[in-house]
Design a protein around this motif. Sequence first.
Motif, short mmCIF file in Angstrom:
data_model
loop_
_atom_site.label_atom_id
_atom_site.label_comp_id
_atom_site.label_asym_id
_atom_site.label_seq_id
_atom_site.Cartn_x
_atom_site.Cartn_y
_atom_site.Cartn_z
N PHE A 142 -8.62 -4.72 4.11
CA PHE A 142 -7.31 -4.57 2.98
C PHE A 142 -6.18 -3.89 3.60
CE2 PHE A 142 -10.74 -1.31 2.23
CZ PHE A 142 -9.94 -0.07 2.36
N GLY A 143 -5.08 -4.42 3.22
CA GLY A 143 -3.74 -4.23 3.96
C GLY A 143 -3.05 -5.14 4.37
N GLN A 144 -1.88 -5.09 4.84
CA GLN A 144 -0.91 -6.12 5.39
C GLN A 144 -1.33 -6.18 6.97
OE1 GLN A 144 0.79 -8.50 7.10
NE2 GLN A 144 2.58 -6.90 7.48
N HIS A 145 -2.51 -7.06 7.08
CA HIS A 145 -2.83 -7.28 8.38
C HIS A 145 -2.74 -8.62 9.07
CE1 HIS A 145 -5.93 -3.73 7.58
NE2 HIS A 145 -4.78 -3.34 7.89
N GLY A 146 -1.66 -9.31 8.52
CA GLY A 146 -1.60 -10.58 8.86
C GLY A 146 -0.08 -10.98 9.72
N ILE A 147 0.69 -10.14 9.47
CA ILE A 147 2.07 -10.19 10.16
C ILE A 147 2.66 -8.81 11.14
CG2 ILE A 147 4.56 -11.09 9.72
CD1 ILE A 147 3.44 -11.90 6.84
N ALA A 148 3.20 -9.17 12.07
CA ALA A 148 3.67 -8.07 12.86
C ALA A 148 4.95 -8.41 13.20
CB ALA A 148 2.94 -7.85 14.22
N VAL A 182 -2.78 -21.46 -0.26
CA VAL A 182 -2.05 -20.90 0.78
C VAL A 182 -1.67 -19.33 0.26
CG1 VAL A 182 -0.08 -20.40 2.51
CG2 VAL A 182 -1.07 -22.78 2.00
N MET A 183 -2.32 -18.53 0.74
CA MET A 183 -1.90 -17.01 0.26
C MET A 183 -1.53 -16.09 1.47
SD MET A 183 -5.09 -14.16 -0.73
CE MET A 183 -5.57 -15.46 -2.15
N ILE A 184 -0.58 -15.25 1.03
CA ILE A 184 -0.20 -14.13 2.16
C ILE A 184 -0.57 -12.95 1.26
CG2 ILE A 184 1.78 -13.17 2.88
CD1 ILE A 184 3.49 -15.67 2.64
N LYS A 185 -1.56 -12.27 2.02
CA LYS A 185 -2.50 -11.16 1.60
C LYS A 185 -2.18 -9.76 1.75
CE LYS A 185 -7.44 -9.64 1.92
NZ LYS A 185 -7.04 -8.74 2.79
N ASP A 186 -2.30 -9.08 0.51
CA ASP A 186 -2.27 -7.64 0.57
C ASP A 186 -0.88 -7.19 1.07
OD1 ASP A 186 -4.69 -7.70 -0.41
OD2 ASP A 186 -5.83 -6.90 1.29
N LEU A 187 0.05 -7.76 0.13
CA LEU A 187 1.46 -6.93 0.66
C LEU A 187 1.60 -5.83 -0.14
CD1 LEU A 187 3.81 -10.21 1.03
CD2 LEU A 187 2.36 -9.03 2.60
N HIS A 188 2.40 -4.98 0.25
CA HIS A 188 2.88 -3.74 -0.52
C HIS A 188 4.25 -3.57 0.02
CE1 HIS A 188 2.24 -1.53 3.39
NE2 HIS A 188 1.15 -2.14 3.51
N ASP A 189 4.88 -2.36 -0.50
CA ASP A 189 6.20 -2.11 -0.10
C ASP A 189 6.25 -1.99 1.34
OD1 ASP A 189 7.18 -2.86 -2.58
OD2 ASP A 189 7.22 -0.80 -3.39
N SER A 362 -7.31 5.33 3.31
CA SER A 362 -7.09 4.12 2.46
C SER A 362 -8.49 3.43 2.04
CB SER A 362 -6.40 2.88 3.03
OG SER A 362 -6.32 1.96 2.43
N TYR A 363 -8.69 3.91 0.74
CA TYR A 363 -10.01 3.45 0.20
C TYR A 363 -10.20 2.06 -0.31
CZ TYR A 363 -12.37 8.05 0.27
OH TYR A 363 -12.86 9.25 0.75
N GLY A 364 -9.27 1.43 -0.46
CA GLY A 364 -9.25 -0.06 -0.91
C GLY A 364 -9.39 -0.16 -2.43
N ARG A 365 -9.33 -1.35 -2.96
CA ARG A 365 -9.61 -1.78 -4.39
C ARG A 365 -11.03 -1.46 -4.71
NH1 ARG A 365 -6.06 -5.80 -2.14
NH2 ARG A 365 -8.04 -7.01 -1.50
N THR A 366 -11.18 -1.49 -6.25
CA THR A 366 -12.45 -1.49 -6.83
C THR A 366 -12.96 0.11 -6.97
OG1 THR A 366 -14.01 -1.60 -5.03
CG2 THR A 366 -13.16 -3.52 -5.95
N ALA A 367 -13.66 0.08 -7.87
CA ALA A 367 -14.32 1.64 -8.34
C ALA A 367 -13.05 2.80 -8.16
CB ALA A 367 -15.18 2.04 -6.90
N LEU A 368 -12.07 2.41 -8.97
CA LEU A 368 -11.01 3.14 -9.25
C LEU A 368 -11.00 4.47 -9.87
CD1 LEU A 368 -8.51 0.38 -10.67
CD2 LEU A 368 -8.95 1.06 -8.26
N GLU A 369 -11.83 4.65 -10.72
CA GLU A 369 -12.09 5.99 -11.25
C GLU A 369 -12.86 6.90 -10.29
OE1 GLU A 369 -12.79 9.39 -13.57
OE2 GLU A 369 -11.84 7.44 -14.23
N PRO A 370 -13.92 6.53 -9.55
CA PRO A 370 -14.48 7.81 -8.53
C PRO A 370 -13.50 8.12 -7.35
CG PRO A 370 -15.66 5.73 -8.37
CD PRO A 370 -14.91 5.65 -9.66
N LYS A 371 -12.56 7.20 -7.22
CA LYS A 371 -11.81 7.30 -6.12
C LYS A 371 -10.43 8.18 -6.61
CE LYS A 371 -13.12 2.88 -3.95
NZ LYS A 371 -12.80 1.63 -3.39
N ALA A 372 -10.01 8.02 -7.75
CA ALA A 372 -9.18 8.79 -8.51
C ALA A 372 -9.70 10.22 -8.38
CB ALA A 372 -8.73 8.38 -9.81
#
Length: 426
Positions: A142-148, A182-189, A362-372
């Motif tokens: 997970f993360g922007q690992h498709g474009i440099a 076609v998907m451009i995956k896991d973009l953030h600011d 970076s813990y990724g998505r899902t299980a938001l409560e225990p990670k918070a």
Amino acid sequence: MNIPAALQSIKKSVIERNKERKRLRGPADLQYAIADSVTMLDAGAWQTLAQQCGFFMSIEYLAALEQVLPLNLSARYALIFDGLGADRQLVAAVYMQLADISLAQARPEKPAEPEKKWTLPLEQLAQHAKQRILVCGNLLSFGQHGIAFAKDVDTKLAWHGVVEVLYRVRQAEKLAGKTHFVMIKDLHDPYIEQAAHLDNLSYRYVETEPNMVLTLAPEWKNYDDYLASLASKYRGNIRNAIFKPMDEAGCVIENLADLAPVQDQIFALYKAVQINADFRPFELLPEYFVALQAAAAERFRCSVVRQNGRLLGFLISIADGDTAIAYHIGFDRAAAGDLPIYLRLLHAGIADAIALGCKQISYGRTALEPKASLGAKPQTFGVFVRHRQPVLNKLMKRLLLGIEHDDAPERNPFKKAKPGKTETEN
């Protein structure tokens, strides 16, 4: 309101949008090298771009990953240049994956029934109704690992080049069948803002569940320092609800220096969690974990829970620059019914990240409560998707993107700053 003026503004907006759409639909004034293996491209050019983007765009990782990709995935790569010959300028490196996904992978896996010799029509449809997806990015992380991107590049021109690469790959893949998404995956600011104009090319931005990020304070030299920074209520809950039952059950946390001898056990624990996921776009191969450890080398940590010598769970973390990516996890589901194995592994990830010298996890998505509850905060993640229109594809799009997602809860487990002191003085 001056209606003619308002209409004039709308007209101008439509003209500008059509102009931008026409520009994006046309070829960018760029040159491309597209390949089926990263080893076919200019290694120096790729590394020049990838070194500022971390481990997941490195040749070492991508070349190793090619050998152990899930069976329904295949990789594509591209280098984008501005100009030809010795004066050419690097613009971007692009990593892509083609995935064949059935509707059956968009729900938890049903246990096998040996005596059942037939399946319902809907079961058969789920197995055989497949979608082909071209992903700009890495489904295994997970993360922007498709474009440099190159430093100081014109981002508008660079993004035009990226979508042209995706178009060219999609057209070439028609020999193997249609590409439905076609998907451009896991973009953030800042990538979300940079790519916003892609809506002129029918790319739609969809926000997914956030990535949960825990910032590690500079003064934390080990896990005990993290624990000491927590408010007494949270610290007590961790000791009583997590550490105590694990200790009483004879469970210990260890760091595995070599995964090869326990490869099959690690895979079985991964599979025990993977089959219950709502969306399973791939299944890792057993040898993947050993290959990942070899590629990551000193960046790699695998914490495991053992009980009387038996593995009950694992968490793999990789140092990607200043960030520890804690992303592969597996555990014995029967044992987890009685013991807080998952929560104990999340805490092991903190110790591993500190040992790796990282500044955040970076813990990724899902299980938001225990990670918070650990102190992690949400980082907005999203994807840009371009798709065809049949009803089946609309259903797959909803399942794929997780349009309806939970928001991360507000939690602050740390001690409050005393009057007259800053947070860093606690």
